[in-house]
Design an enzyme around this catalytic site. Structure first.
Site, PDB file in Angstrom:
ATOM      1  N   HIS A  61       1.140  -1.231  -0.128  1.00 59.31           N
ATOM      2  CA  HIS A  61       0.287  -0.090   0.009  1.00 59.31           C
ATOM      3  C   HIS A  61       0.623   1.491   0.151  1.00 59.31           C
ATOM      4  O   HIS A  61       1.809   1.207   0.755  1.00 59.31           O
ATOM      5  CB  HIS A  61      -1.003  -0.151   1.174  1.00 59.31           C
ATOM      6  CG  HIS A  61      -1.631   1.499   1.176  1.00 59.31           C
ATOM      7  ND1 HIS A  61      -1.825   2.082   2.567  1.00 59.31           N
ATOM      8  CD2 HIS A  61      -2.919   1.889   0.737  1.00 59.31           C
ATOM      9  CE1 HIS A  61      -2.456   3.384   2.414  1.00 59.31           C
ATOM     10  NE2 HIS A  61      -3.548   2.645   1.220  1.00 59.31           N
ATOM     11  N   SER A  62       0.674   2.465  -1.395  1.00 55.50           N
ATOM     12  CA  SER A  62       1.314   3.224  -0.815  1.00 55.50           C
ATOM     13  C   SER A  62       2.574   3.307  -1.205  1.00 55.50           C
ATOM     14  O   SER A  62       3.399   2.503  -1.810  1.00 55.50           O
ATOM     15  CB  SER A  62       1.093   4.224   0.531  1.00 55.50           C
ATOM     16  OG  SER A  62       1.323   5.415   0.137  1.00 55.50           O
ATOM     17  N   LEU A  63       3.765   4.153   0.053  1.00 52.84           N
ATOM     18  CA  LEU A  63       5.319   3.764  -0.661  1.00 52.84           C
ATOM     19  C   LEU A  63       5.261   2.034  -0.192  1.00 52.84           C
ATOM     20  O   LEU A  63       6.654   1.254  -0.852  1.00 52.84           O
ATOM     21  CB  LEU A  63       5.879   4.118   1.024  1.00 52.84           C
ATOM     22  CG  LEU A  63       7.232   4.143   0.523  1.00 52.84           C
ATOM     23  CD1 LEU A  63       7.803   4.996  -0.703  1.00 52.84           C
ATOM     24  CD2 LEU A  63       7.717   5.287   1.988  1.00 52.84           C
ATOM     25  N   SER A  73       4.031  -0.560  -1.617  1.00 51.15           N
ATOM     26  CA  SER A  73       3.949  -0.908  -3.045  1.00 51.15           C
ATOM     27  C   SER A  73       5.210  -0.557  -3.801  1.00 51.15           C
ATOM     28  O   SER A  73       5.795  -1.796  -4.585  1.00 51.15           O
ATOM     29  CB  SER A  73       2.847  -0.607  -3.857  1.00 51.15           C
ATOM     30  OG  SER A  73       3.086   1.361  -3.821  1.00 51.15           O
ATOM     31  N   PHE A  77      -1.631  -1.886  -4.261  1.00 51.59           N
ATOM     32  CA  PHE A  77      -2.719  -0.265  -3.612  1.00 51.59           C
ATOM     33  C   PHE A  77      -2.803   1.334  -2.756  1.00 51.59           C
ATOM     34  O   PHE A  77      -1.168   1.246  -2.761  1.00 51.59           O
ATOM     35  CB  PHE A  77      -3.269  -1.020  -2.285  1.00 51.59           C
ATOM     36  CG  PHE A  77      -4.156  -2.200  -2.519  1.00 51.59           C
ATOM     37  CD1 PHE A  77      -4.102  -2.697  -3.743  1.00 51.59           C
ATOM     38  CD2 PHE A  77      -4.536  -2.732  -0.362  1.00 51.59           C
ATOM     39  CE1 PHE A  77      -5.134  -4.117  -3.146  1.00 51.59           C
ATOM     40  CE2 PHE A  77      -4.284  -4.116  -0.044  1.00 51.59           C
ATOM     41  CZ  PHE A  77      -5.178  -4.633  -2.496  1.00 51.59           C
TER      42      PHE A  77
END
Length: 775
Positions: A386-388, A390, A570
């Site tokens: 998720h976010s960073l 990923s 995500f």
């Protein structure tokens, strides 16, 4: 018998040494006393008067002429959850409760405790200790309780369980009252607590005035009783369904910036628990038949936490940042330091290594622990970022080794291409012979030493100076060739990738035009203070002109102990970071060395999310794939929007069709009825003909829009399938997209649509059919 008020509002007492005996000697006994070596619990009949709670109207309910025989209460096990100042008790599933009850009955007076795995084997309960411990992550142990009696006050929203000793006294008194059919009895406890058994369905507890809340002023409120219930079946509590012991798939979930993962400031552990619960619910509704046939078990989701390692005492970065932080707007600055700075830390050559090492080592640790607890597991493994998180996984997967080169550790001899020194020779060269015994006591050789981190050597008692010398030598002398080989293998995965002319050359020094890429050249700027620096982003993601994007931090990327089946991103900023690094296009033939599937999932209002497909297919404007609603349809406002669009298109078609029909009718008029054509009228005729042409062209364009677009190949990053998938916004979110922007970035943990997409991808690979439930 001693009693004390607990922080849950119930009672706790010392365990009695003797069982309660002879509360009533006969049906005519006026008063009885329950004695223990410490205190007394007095049992006496209730005077016939109106109780403060006006319970007389209930005393006539459910009174039978023939008393029902006594049946032992069925216990259910609960565990305590504390959040800030709130304390709640949650039930175990019936399967877990039965396992705990059986273990409690068998443990007896044995000295050794019995450990029972519960909650999908993510927790262990020590039965004699009555404590629950987390298995995969760090979490404070929580109390468990064998519950039979419950209470609820007027202002309480749910029933709370009594302590076990207190419940036993209530059960003994209840058994005698049922056996002798004598009710309206009062139990007085030494602390002033009073429990009155009016009848089997009406039992009340009265607290002494000294234990009441200080702000309660009126006497009626001070004497307001608690409702007492016997057995979990008589209280309003939702007992969760048990989880299948069969695990079909394992998923690791990596969080983004900051310690909190949603607007409620919950940790990654709590958010993953919600995502797991949503997946279990969707499995029960969308794979019901497969579950009944035994084809489907469950998917296990485990959180990967790297934030605490970065901001812990080992790095000391928080103390360094705090010394230079301004004192004004302290809360905002604290939020910035704890959250937003993670983006800068990841682009730092010093702390990027810490983050990547933490993520990889934590994933490998969880994977090994899961395999030990589930030796029968033979399913695949996927990763979610998720976010960073990923971006961290993207860089990690890009630098993995494929095929037979994937390893759990480093195979023997692989690191010895540069040096073949033994551990003793290496320490002698560094002048650190005194630590040879310490390292050999842990069975460390030169290969395993290359995988150690600073914290590992610190745990062995090696001082800071020798630790740095050892790690610096290993990273400079042993790992560079391994990293070079990793990048070369990743580059060879891109079949259509061109190599810069100065890199591709034959043995004679002449430039080669062959398709096989040679070993890349790295342009480095040696750092005086750190062995980590920046280099060209040479990981097999190339551009059409053969140039290689730059900007990625050059670090030693560790290897995962498995090959991930699918990588889900995500709300991912991967596309933005690749562009900032200088990459304009991803080669269509590129794929991760060890992971063949990649999904980029985002909310349309997510301010952090970016697309991937335009970097692969830049000459075609392709809309992202719309993720279906988990109930099998579009959301109502989107359906309305589509309906209005179709209506406008139909109206446009009808108008154009009417114009064409009118012109055709006009053109078919008899020639004699038409006036002679003059030169001045030729322009009118031309205009009418042009109008007809425009009508036919517009209609053909409309019909072309309605036809489905041909399938577009999106390269090999997801085996030729689509990569970008967009969620459907909620109706309330469509009113103001700016208002819900932050929430949109944090919505994935509770998104059933996202969870269903993961389940479909996982079980489609297993050949399990998807069922859309009837609404």
């Amino acid at each position: 018998m001693s009693f004390s008020q607990t922080e849950e509002g119930g009672l706790s007492q010392a365990a009695p040494k003797d069982n309660t005996q002879d509360l009533f000697d006969s049906s005519t006994q006026a008063e009885a006393t329950v004695k223990t070596p410490e205190d007394q619990v007095k049992v006496s009949p209730v005077v016939d008067e109106v109780s403060p709670s006006s319970t007389s109207s209930f005393e006539m309910l459910d009174m039978e002429s023939v008393p029902a025989p006594y049946q032992e209460v069925q216990p259910h096990w609960f565990f305590c959850r504390r959040a800030d100042d709130d304390t709640s008790w949650l039930p175990f599933s019936r399967e877990d409760s039965d396992k705990l009850e059986n273990a409690c009955n068998t443990v007896g007076d044995e000295e050794e405790d019995v450990v029972v795995a519960v909650d999908g084997e993510r927790y262990d309960v020590h039965v004699k200790e009555r404590m629950r411990y987390a298995v995969y992550w760090e979490q404070a142990p929580t109390e468990v309780r064998r519950c039979t009696w419950f209470y609820k006050g007027d202002k309480d929203t749910k029933f709370m369980p009594y302590p076990e000793d207190f419940s036993k006294n209530l059960e003994d008194a209840y058994m005698i009252a049922v056996t002798l059919d004598e009710w309206k009895r009062k139990l007085d406890f030494p602390t002033g607590e009073t429990v009155i058994l009016h009848n089997p369905k009406l039992i009340m507890q009265y607290q002494p005035i000294g234990l009441q809340d200080e702000w309660v002023s009126s006497p009626s409120e001070q004497t307001r009783p608690r409702t007492v219930k016997r057995g979990v079946n008589n209280v309003f509590v939702e007992i969760p369904d048990g989880e299948s012991e069969k695990v079909d798939h394992l998923v690791f979930m990596v969080h983004g910036i900051g310690p909190a993962c949603d607007l409620r400031f919950r940790s990654i552990i709590q958010c993953v628990n919600d995502f797991r619960s949503a997946s279990l619910s969707l499995l029960a509704s969308h794979y019901k038949r497969a579950q009944q046939d035994g084809q489907v078990g469950r998917v296990e989701f485990l959180p990967v936490n790297w934030h605490s390692a970065l901001h812990g005492d080992a790095t000391g970065v928080d103390e360094d940042i705090q010394r230079i932080t301004l004192p004004s707007i302290s809360r905002l600055r604290h939020f910035t330091n704890d959250t937003l700075l993670d983006l800068f830390f990841y682009n730092s050559p010093t702390y990027c290594q810490t983050i990547v090492d933490t993520v990889a080592s934590e994933i490998n640790r969880l994977h090994a622990l899961f395999q030990r607890r589930h030796p029968e597991f033979n399913g695949a493994v996927s990763v979610v970022g998720h976010s960073l998180g990923s971006l961290i996984l993207f860089d990690l997967l890009t630098n993995q080794r494929n095929g037979s080169q994937v390893r759990e550790g480093v195979p023997s001899g692989e690191l010895c291409n540069v040096n073949c020194d033994t551990l003793e020779q290496t320490l002698n060269r560094l002048g650190l012979q005194q630590y040879l015994g310490t390292l050999q006591a842990e069975n460390l050789d030169i290969e395993s030493l290359a995988l150690c981190q600073d914290s590992d050597l610190k745990d062995l008692g090696i001082p800071l100076g020798p630790r740095k010398k050892i790690l610096n030598y290993v990273r400079r002398k042993w790992l560079p060739e391994v990293r070079q080989d990793c990048k070369t293998e990743a580059l060879r995965q891109a079949l259509g990738l061109q190599v810069p002319p100065q890199v591709a050359s034959d043995n004679d020094g002449n430039q080669s035009s062959g398709a096989t890429p040679q070993q890349s050249q790295f342009h480095r700027t040696q750092s005086v203070t750190s062995a980590v620096d920046y280099e060209y982003f040479d990981v097999g993601i190339g551009q059409t002109n053969g140039s290689i994007a730059k900007g990625q931090v050059s670090i030693n990327y560790p290897q995962l102990a498995f090959q991930p089946q699918t990588f889900f991103a995500f709300g991912s900023p991967i596309g933005m970071f690749l562009t900032v690094r200088g990459l304009k296009r991803i080669d269509p033939n590129y794929t991760f060395p060890t992971c063949k599937r990649f999904y980029n999932i985002y909310h349309p209002y997510d301010p952090v999310a970016y697309r991937i497909e335009p970097m692969i297919v830049s000459d075609v404007d392709v809309e992202p794939m719309l993720i279906p609603h988990h109930k099998g349809r579009k959301r109502m406002h989107l359906e309305l929007k589509d309906s209005l669009t179709r209506m406008s298109m139909d109206l446009k078609n009808n108008v154009l069709g009417s114009l064409r029909t009118a012109w055709q009718s006009f053109a078919r008029l008899p020639v004699a009825a038409l006036p002679p054509v003059e030169e001045g009228e030729s322009s009118i005729e031309r205009n009418l003909q042009e109008t007809q042409g425009v009508c036919e062209e517009a209609e053909s364009s409309v019909s072309a829009e309605q036809t489905e677009q041909p399938e577009i190949k999106m390269g090999m990053l997801n085996e030729g399938r689509r990569i970008d998938y967009v969620l459907q916004e909620k109706p309330i979110e469509s009113f103001n997209e700016y208002l819900f922007a932050i929430q949109s970035h944090l919505c994935y943990w509770e998104s059933e649509d996202t969870a269903l997409l993961l389940l479909k991808e996982i079980y489609d690979k297993l050949g399990v059919a998807f069922e859309q439930p009837q609404q």
